[in-house]
Scaffold this motif. Structure first.
Motif, PDB file in Angstrom:
ATOM      1  N   THR A   1       5.982   4.344 -10.223  1.00  0.00           N
ATOM      2  CA  THR A   1       5.040   3.337  -9.731  1.00  0.00           C
ATOM      3  C   THR A   1       4.989   3.370  -8.211  1.00  0.00           C
ATOM      4  O   THR A   1       3.904   3.306  -7.618  1.00  0.00           O
TER       5      THR A   1
ATOM      6  N   TYR B   1       0.410   7.003  -3.247  1.00  0.00           N
ATOM      7  CA  TYR B   1      -0.728   7.929  -3.382  1.00  0.00           C
ATOM      8  C   TYR B   1      -2.049   7.177  -3.232  1.00  0.00           C
ATOM      9  O   TYR B   1      -2.965   7.626  -2.535  1.00  0.00           O
ATOM     10  N   VAL B   2      -2.112   6.007  -3.881  1.00  0.00           N
ATOM     11  CA  VAL B   2      -3.367   5.251  -3.874  1.00  0.00           C
ATOM     12  C   VAL B   2      -3.619   4.595  -2.521  1.00  0.00           C
ATOM     13  O   VAL B   2      -4.754   4.539  -2.054  1.00  0.00           O
ATOM     14  N   ARG B   3      -2.548   4.130  -1.870  1.00  0.00           N
ATOM     15  CA  ARG B   3      -2.736   3.407  -0.606  1.00  0.00           C
ATOM     16  C   ARG B   3      -2.978   4.350   0.568  1.00  0.00           C
ATOM     17  O   ARG B   3      -3.694   4.004   1.499  1.00  0.00           O
TER      18      ARG B   3
ATOM     19  N   LEU C   1      -5.277   8.864  -1.127  1.00  0.00           N
ATOM     20  CA  LEU C   1      -6.666   8.847  -1.596  1.00  0.00           C
ATOM     21  C   LEU C   1      -7.660   8.404  -0.510  1.00  0.00           C
ATOM     22  O   LEU C   1      -8.709   9.034  -0.367  1.00  0.00           O
ATOM     23  N   PRO C   2      -7.353   7.335   0.252  1.00  0.00           N
ATOM     24  CA  PRO C   2      -8.302   6.973   1.312  1.00  0.00           C
ATOM     25  C   PRO C   2      -8.516   8.123   2.286  1.00  0.00           C
ATOM     26  O   PRO C   2      -9.633   8.369   2.732  1.00  0.00           O
TER      27      PRO C   2
ATOM     28  N   LEU D   1       2.953   6.304  -7.203  1.00  0.00           N
ATOM     29  CA  LEU D   1       1.527   6.088  -7.479  1.00  0.00           C
ATOM     30  C   LEU D   1       0.906   5.150  -6.444  1.00  0.00           C
ATOM     31  O   LEU D   1      -0.200   5.399  -5.937  1.00  0.00           O
ATOM     32  N   VAL D   2       1.649   4.079  -6.107  1.00  0.00           N
ATOM     33  CA  VAL D   2       1.129   3.113  -5.122  1.00  0.00           C
ATOM     34  C   VAL D   2       0.964   3.803  -3.765  1.00  0.00           C
ATOM     35  O   VAL D   2      -0.057   3.629  -3.092  1.00  0.00           O
TER      36      VAL D   2
END
Lengths: 225, 424
Positions: free
Chosen positions: A16, A22-24, A27-28, A19-20
């Motif tokens: 988790t 990667y997303v924060r 990806l941006p 993943l957090v």
């Protein structure tokens, strides 16, 4: 709790966290990169149509961002300014090829001059049609609007009503063009002469300061070419 | 007539799947104990399942809708019993199925709600069956449930798509493999975590499992934004071209639409055919850098002028090069004026070297250039437009030397289906 369950929960926690992250953060950045790649494609298209524009966009972007940093514009507005600087001339695609490439500016007729003067408005209209670029359309539409209102641009906002990004693009865009066609000295002269009339004096002052920086290299001029 | 036949098909599917689901549900009720060990656990898991169902991610451009209910339903099946899992899934599907159409002001959604309920019911039955077969540790049962549920759900969705929409089942499989591999890994991990928490009665920690779900939702949202951005880049580039050469407006749209159909006719996967469509929209983007006085010149071009026009294929690829998402289609655009006999441009490739996508664009582009649009402004100034039959005859004449014979045949079939020519 049995070892398998403990292992699953610890692994879930670590995954988790990954993943957090990667997303924060990742990806941006990836979306941002794709956005920049697209802007590059648009400016490549303009430079291929009008070879005399080659190299100008990157210099306009660099100088505009330097001014924006000195004026403490927030990061989001600096990003918009960068996009507007890269897309400011996409409306030049609608100007006849022969007029832009085969004839000197001095030889244009009055009608051709008026056609050219509409390119900022056309660029703005094109950006209006693309949802993710709609926000920067006003910056592009007014990037040739003079700081002080005149009879020829009665519909354009003036003074502080003009977005600061448009005022930066006006001063930098025209300085870089004059630098290419007339040389650095005359380009600075034009800026000083137009300060308060065509250009925002605050932007001109900051641009002069930026140009004095040893990190800013002069553009290869066409004057001695 | 077609609408009635479609309705009959959907109602037939609903009756068949619904009956099977009802039978399966009876089996689950008969097989499992009706007692519940921990009601707080059941209530929390049912609430989380409903919440997860209410927060789907939709990637509209791909026609994909993903919900995150499965980990909670699998935990119920493994740690409580089959009928609570079944009830949770049906309640969540029903509640959201009733709410979303109202929120979106859709009508006639009751049949689809019924189909979704039948699919949910049958998926739980299959999941329960596989979970029971696996047996042993509760986490293994939960994983077995997920496997059975996932496979049944996917199979049933493919069946419904194929029967009602005529969608080719391999397209579903390919898109699921592309999008689904990571999602299924994520679901498996989630099933294990939720199962581990439920097994140990850590009821109050369970809501924290929404953190990874939120993260995945955000990741999928980013993916949707990237799709949007991709299509907006295509739109903006085609707007630039239309500004430079207004006659291209209708031409690009027609070539793109027909090229996609030809690609499908030739057996390319739906995703590939969609890329052919997108490449066809951009195939003339290099003409931005070509003088309109040359392109629109009446009469023959001089050698220099023709060399100038020929540049557009490689310039198109050059414009697209900075954008990573166009890397695959840039060569198709570069080679859309190559000829089978090796006399095309810019690289004089021969038959086997020319991508099939370029061959498709070449045929459709040539046909549209010969016939022109219905609008007078879209007609080429340098020659009178040909009739459709004359243009097809010209394509046939050049088939084998300039154009790929297989592509020409597929193109003729598409024209026949579109009613643009009356004989094949």
């Amino acid at each position: 709790m049995d070892p398998l369950t403990s292992f699953v929960l610890v692994a879930g926690l670590i995954s988790t966290a990954g993943l957090v992250y990667y997303v924060r953060f990742r990806l941006p950045r990836r979306l941002e990169e794709r956005f920049r790649d697209s802007l590059m494609a648009f400016s490549t298209a303009v430079e291929l149509r009008i070879p005399s524009q080659r190299g100008l966009t990157s210099r306009v972007v660099a100088l505009s961002l330097a001014i924006a940093r000195k004026l403490d514009l927030p990061e989001a507005r600096r990003r918009d300014l960068e996009a507007a600087a890269m897309l400011r001339d996409i409306g030049l695609c609608s100007i006849p090829y022969g007029m832009m490439n085969d004839r000197e500016e001095d030889a244009w007729t009055e009608a051709e001059r008026l056609t050219f003067d509409r390119h900022a408005e056309i660029s703005g209209a094109m950006l209006e049609a693309v949802p993710s670029l709609r926000a920067i359309a006003p910056l592009v539409r007014w990037h040739h609007a003079p700081f002080r209102a005149d009879d020829f641009n009665s519909s354009a906002p003036a003074g502080e009503s003009l977005p600061i990004e448009a005022r930066i693009l006006k001063a930098v865009g025209e300085y870089v063009w004059f630098e290419r066609t007339r040389g650095d000295f005359l380009a600075k002269e034009a800026l000083r002469d137009g300060s308060g009339v065509a250009y925002d004096p605050r932007v001109v002052a900051v641009l002069m300061e930026v140009l004095r920086s040893p990190r800013v290299r002069p553009l290869r001029s066409l004057v001695h070419a | 007539m077609e609408t009635r036949s479609y309705e009959r098909t959907v109602h037939g599917l609903l009756a068949t799947l619904g009956s099977l689901a009802v039978l399966g549900c009876f089996w689950i009720f008969a097989a499992g104990p009706l007692s519940v060990r921990s009601w707080p656990l059941v209530i929390v898991l049912v609430c989380l399942a409903a919440l997860a169902e209410m927060l789907p991610v939709e990637i509209a451009r791909k026609g994909v809708r993903i919900t995150f209910t499965l980990p909670y339903v699998a935990a119920l099946a493994a740690c409580v019993n089959g009928w609570t899992a079944l009830s949770a899934d049906l309640v969540a599907t029903f509640a959201v199925g009733m709410m979303l159409p109202v929120a979106r002001r859709q009508t006639g959604a009751s049949v689809w709600l019924g189909l979704n309920l039948a699919i949910s019911g049958l998926s739980v039955v299959c999941g329960w069956l596989v979970g029971s077969l696996v047996g042993g540790h509760q986490l293994a049962v939960a994983l077995g449930f997920m496997l059975g549920y996932g496979l049944a759900n996917f199979g049933l969705v493919v069946l419904v798509d194929a029967t009602s929409e005529g969608k080719v089942w391999t397209d579903n499989v390919l898109s699921a493999l592309r999008l689904g591999a990571k999602s299924y890994a994520f679901f498996a991990a989630m099933v294990l975590v939720v199962g581990a928490l439920a097994t140990n009665d850590l009821v109050y920690v369970l809501p924290l499992t929404f953190v990874p779900i939120w993260a995945l939702r955000t990741a999928l949202d980013y993916q949707a934004k990237m799709y949007d951005h991709y299509y907006e880049t295509i739109l903006a580039l085609s707007l630039m071209l239309q500004r430079a050469h207004p006659y291209t407006h209708g031409h690009l749209e027609r070539v793109a639409r027909i090229a996609e159909q030809v690609a499908l006719k030739l057996g390319l996967a739906a995703g590939r055919a969609r890329m052919v469509r997108e490449a066809a929209v951009l195939h003339d983007i290099g003409k931005i850098a070509v003088s309109e006085s040359v392109l629109d010149k009446p009469g023959r071009l001089t050698t220099d002028e023709f060399e100038h026009v020929k540049l557009h294929a490689q310039l198109g690829a050059k414009i697209l090069r900075p954008v990573g998402q166009f890397h695959e289609m840039a060569p198709w655009i570069r080679h859309h004026h190559e000829r089978l006999d090796g006399t095309g441009y810019p690289d004089r490739l021969t038959d086997v070297e020319i991508p099939i996508e370029s061959k498709i664009i070449a045929v459709v582009d040539a046909f549209d250039a010969m016939t022109g649009g219905e609008n007078a402004a879209e007609k080429r100034t340098y020659r009178e437009p040909k009739t459709h039959a004359e243009a097809v005859a010209e394509l046939e004449r050049c088939s084998g030397s300039q154009f790929d014979p297989g592509v020409v045949e597929a193109f003729k079939s598409v024209l026949f289906m579109e009613g643009l020519v009356w004989t094949r």
